[in-house]
Write a protein that holds these residues in place. Sequence first.
Motif, PDB file in Angstrom:
ATOM      1  N   ILE A  32     -14.740  14.543 -62.813  1.00  0.00           N
ATOM      2  CA  ILE A  32     -15.844  14.720 -63.772  1.00  0.00           C
ATOM      3  C   ILE A  32     -15.337  15.228 -65.116  1.00  0.00           C
ATOM      4  O   ILE A  32     -16.113  15.725 -65.937  1.00  0.00           O
ATOM      5  CB  ILE A  32     -16.937  15.654 -63.217  1.00  0.00           C
ATOM      6  N   GLY A  33     -14.022  15.123 -65.342  1.00  0.00           N
ATOM      7  CA  GLY A  33     -13.456  15.444 -66.648  1.00  0.00           C
ATOM      8  C   GLY A  33     -13.170  16.901 -66.902  1.00  0.00           C
ATOM      9  O   GLY A  33     -12.902  17.293 -68.042  1.00  0.00           O
ATOM     10  N   ARG A  34     -13.192  17.749 -65.857  1.00  0.00           N
ATOM     11  CA  ARG A  34     -12.902  19.176 -66.030  1.00  0.00           C
ATOM     12  C   ARG A  34     -11.522  19.468 -65.464  1.00  0.00           C
ATOM     13  O   ARG A  34     -11.353  19.993 -64.380  1.00  0.00           O
ATOM     14  CB  ARG A  34     -13.992  20.015 -65.367  1.00  0.00           C
ATOM     15  N   ASP A  35     -10.503  19.130 -66.248  1.00  0.00           N
ATOM     16  CA  ASP A  35      -9.125  19.221 -65.792  1.00  0.00           C
ATOM     17  C   ASP A  35      -8.647  20.650 -65.598  1.00  0.00           C
ATOM     18  O   ASP A  35      -7.669  20.899 -64.904  1.00  0.00           O
ATOM     19  CB  ASP A  35      -8.200  18.520 -66.788  1.00  0.00           C
ATOM     20  N   GLN A  36      -9.314  21.608 -66.220  1.00  0.00           N
ATOM     21  CA  GLN A  36      -8.848  22.990 -66.164  1.00  0.00           C
ATOM     22  C   GLN A  36      -9.293  23.709 -64.906  1.00  0.00           C
ATOM     23  O   GLN A  36      -8.793  24.810 -64.618  1.00  0.00           O
ATOM     24  CB  GLN A  36      -9.357  23.765 -67.398  1.00  0.00           C
ATOM     25  N   ASP A  37     -10.204  23.154 -64.148  1.00  0.00           N
ATOM     26  CA  ASP A  37     -10.776  23.850 -62.998  1.00  0.00           C
ATOM     27  C   ASP A  37     -10.182  23.346 -61.682  1.00  0.00           C
ATOM     28  O   ASP A  37      -9.437  22.375 -61.638  1.00  0.00           O
ATOM     29  CB  ASP A  37     -12.297  23.714 -62.997  1.00  0.00           C
ATOM     30  N   GLY A  38     -10.543  24.037 -60.597  1.00  0.00           N
ATOM     31  CA  GLY A  38     -10.029  23.683 -59.286  1.00  0.00           C
ATOM     32  C   GLY A  38      -8.649  24.232 -59.012  1.00  0.00           C
ATOM     33  O   GLY A  38      -7.947  23.766 -58.105  1.00  0.00           O
ATOM     34  N   VAL A  39      -8.244  25.259 -59.744  1.00  0.00           N
ATOM     35  CA  VAL A  39      -6.932  25.867 -59.575  1.00  0.00           C
ATOM     36  C   VAL A  39      -7.055  27.347 -59.917  1.00  0.00           C
ATOM     37  O   VAL A  39      -7.825  27.730 -60.810  1.00  0.00           O
ATOM     38  CB  VAL A  39      -5.892  25.147 -60.466  1.00  0.00           C
ATOM     39  N   LEU A  40      -6.323  28.199 -59.210  1.00  0.00           N
ATOM     40  CA  LEU A  40      -6.423  29.645 -59.425  1.00  0.00           C
ATOM     41  C   LEU A  40      -5.387  30.087 -60.446  1.00  0.00           C
ATOM     42  O   LEU A  40      -4.273  30.495 -60.114  1.00  0.00           O
ATOM     43  CB  LEU A  40      -6.245  30.390 -58.100  1.00  0.00           C
ATOM     44  N   VAL A  41      -5.764  30.014 -61.703  1.00  0.00           N
ATOM     45  CA  VAL A  41      -4.924  30.462 -62.812  1.00  0.00           C
ATOM     46  C   VAL A  41      -5.805  31.208 -63.807  1.00  0.00           C
ATOM     47  O   VAL A  41      -7.029  30.976 -63.854  1.00  0.00           O
ATOM     48  CB  VAL A  41      -4.225  29.282 -63.523  1.00  0.00           C
ATOM     49  N   PRO A  42      -5.253  32.115 -64.596  1.00  0.00           N
ATOM     50  CA  PRO A  42      -6.059  32.824 -65.584  1.00  0.00           C
ATOM     51  C   PRO A  42      -6.802  31.867 -66.504  1.00  0.00           C
ATOM     52  O   PRO A  42      -6.250  30.879 -66.990  1.00  0.00           O
ATOM     53  CB  PRO A  42      -5.015  33.652 -66.351  1.00  0.00           C
ATOM     54  N   GLY A  43      -8.083  32.144 -66.690  1.00  0.00           N
ATOM     55  CA  GLY A  43      -8.936  31.328 -67.537  1.00  0.00           C
ATOM     56  C   GLY A  43      -9.755  30.305 -66.783  1.00  0.00           C
ATOM     57  O   GLY A  43     -10.748  29.801 -67.310  1.00  0.00           O
ATOM     58  N   ALA A  44      -9.362  29.968 -65.555  1.00  0.00           N
ATOM     59  CA  ALA A  44     -10.113  28.975 -64.774  1.00  0.00           C
ATOM     60  C   ALA A  44     -11.382  29.601 -64.214  1.00  0.00           C
ATOM     61  O   ALA A  44     -11.491  30.820 -64.064  1.00  0.00           O
ATOM     62  CB  ALA A  44      -9.256  28.427 -63.639  1.00  0.00           C
ATOM     63  N   VAL A  45     -12.354  28.763 -63.903  1.00  0.00           N
ATOM     64  CA  VAL A  45     -13.588  29.238 -63.293  1.00  0.00           C
ATOM     65  C   VAL A  45     -13.275  29.862 -61.932  1.00  0.00           C
ATOM     66  O   VAL A  45     -12.482  29.329 -61.154  1.00  0.00           O
ATOM     67  CB  VAL A  45     -14.593  28.082 -63.150  1.00  0.00           C
TER      68      VAL A  45
END
Length: 537
Positions: A463-476
């Motif tokens: 769905i175009g949210r490349d920054q999510d689905g990973v446990l890193v600072p700044g991610a949801v």
Amino acid sequence: MTERTPRTVLLRGGAVYSPADPFATAMLVEGEHIAWVGSDGAAEAYAGTADEIVELDGALVTPAFVDAHVHATSTGLALTGLDLTGSPSLAAALAALTAFVEAQPEPGGVLIGHGWDETGWPEGRPPTLDELDAAARGAAVYLSRTDVHSALATTALRTLTEGLAERPGHSAEGPLTKDAHHAVRQTALAHLTPEQRRRAQRATLARAAELGIGALHECAGPEISSEQDLAALLALAADGEGPEVFGYWGELGGVETARRLGAVGAGGDLFVDGALGSHTACLHTAYADADHTGTAYLTAEQVADHVAACTEAGLQAGFHAIGDAAVAAVIDGVRAAGKRVGADRVRALRHRVEHAEALDDKAIAAFAELGLTASVQPAFDAAWGGPDGMYVQRLGADRAATLNPFAALLRAGVPLAFGSDAPVTPLDPWGTVRAAAFHRTLDHRISVRAAFTAHTRGGWRAIGRDQDGVLVPGAVASYAIWAADELVVQAPDARVAGWSTDPRSGTPGLPDLTPGHPLPTCLRTVVRGRTVHRAAE
């Protein structure tokens, strides 16, 4: 009940699955986002100011799963109603139907069930209409087959469906397919009360949360649900009591409807063909056990028109395509749309193909060329693959062995997003990862790590949210906490697995998913910093 998460939560004393630190044992969450990951020693600096400290006691923390293809209302109806999945025989299925009808508090209305599969029954056939009516005690009943591309309907339900006998796919005695099936399904769903729908949708969201699923892609459309159904589900999910829900509206020319409903795409179950089990998947060569090639619902030209319209609107398109002829129609249509509106614009929207089971090397290369996302269901292979499975019955051993080629898709750089297609197969994220890693065809197997990524980050990328689905600072901060045994690295190639387990590789481990080994138990599911499931202590 959903609880309001404290502003700052510190998790420590476990294993945190994070590319930011492969040896992380602690994580800090601030509001809806991850603020920090690292070691227990470094976590002491945050302990004095955290609003809540979660002692993990060795538990595993991972990103929450994303199920990239579900039908929430139908899934909830199966969870709360008649589920014929696993019925060992025709006689057992009919007995279950009778018991279900007799257990209803009040007569009337339409009763809905799901999951029958005649391919595993000793009788080798579905019930006749007379057998069905007798078991249903005259009630109006809709029973979808396991693949949801054909259904049994009692005489009482058929009578409620106007013009049924004239529709393609009508059978006077047996299961209904094609337009006849769509018509009786619409009749059945139209007779649901708002409370029945709400109860079913809540059951699905609750079950997803219990399994560590933080987001669902609902594949709706006029032939599989309704505008009212999708709107009700999105409104329910917006209350924040469970996983996030992202809607797809599968209607040809449905761009404006998708926008009005708040859907993220005009796709999902926009049918180019049907399903292998129901003999409606569209093939280049006839079925091994039937003298036809299935059913084509859309042409390449119609696909092109839809993709072009979606691209012009900046909206993701998507298509249900299982058979090789249906996949070819999608490829030809998407390529033609690229010539009309620009190939780069088409690629940028990551248009989706749901299921995409019958793919050869040429089709896989085309997926990569066109930027298509493969939204696939590994549990299909677990359910119907293998030397004695439904795939072999329908296609023969050689063609069956080519289905669901996950390894080849990854090698070509095609993005994978894993889902269940619930209620076709159950919500079962770790089981899905296991099915991909232990594919019944050895050449199609992928590593547990790659499969886990496809079922977490892959859904967000779709769905175009490349920054999510990973446990890193700044991610949801959408994550799950698991009780799991020793963490390992599992890959089809023993040399890769051997190096990955070496501490120098920095590869984080995941639970052992060897078939027969117990799957992890979800202790807590958190969506955007809100706890939506906590296991009973």
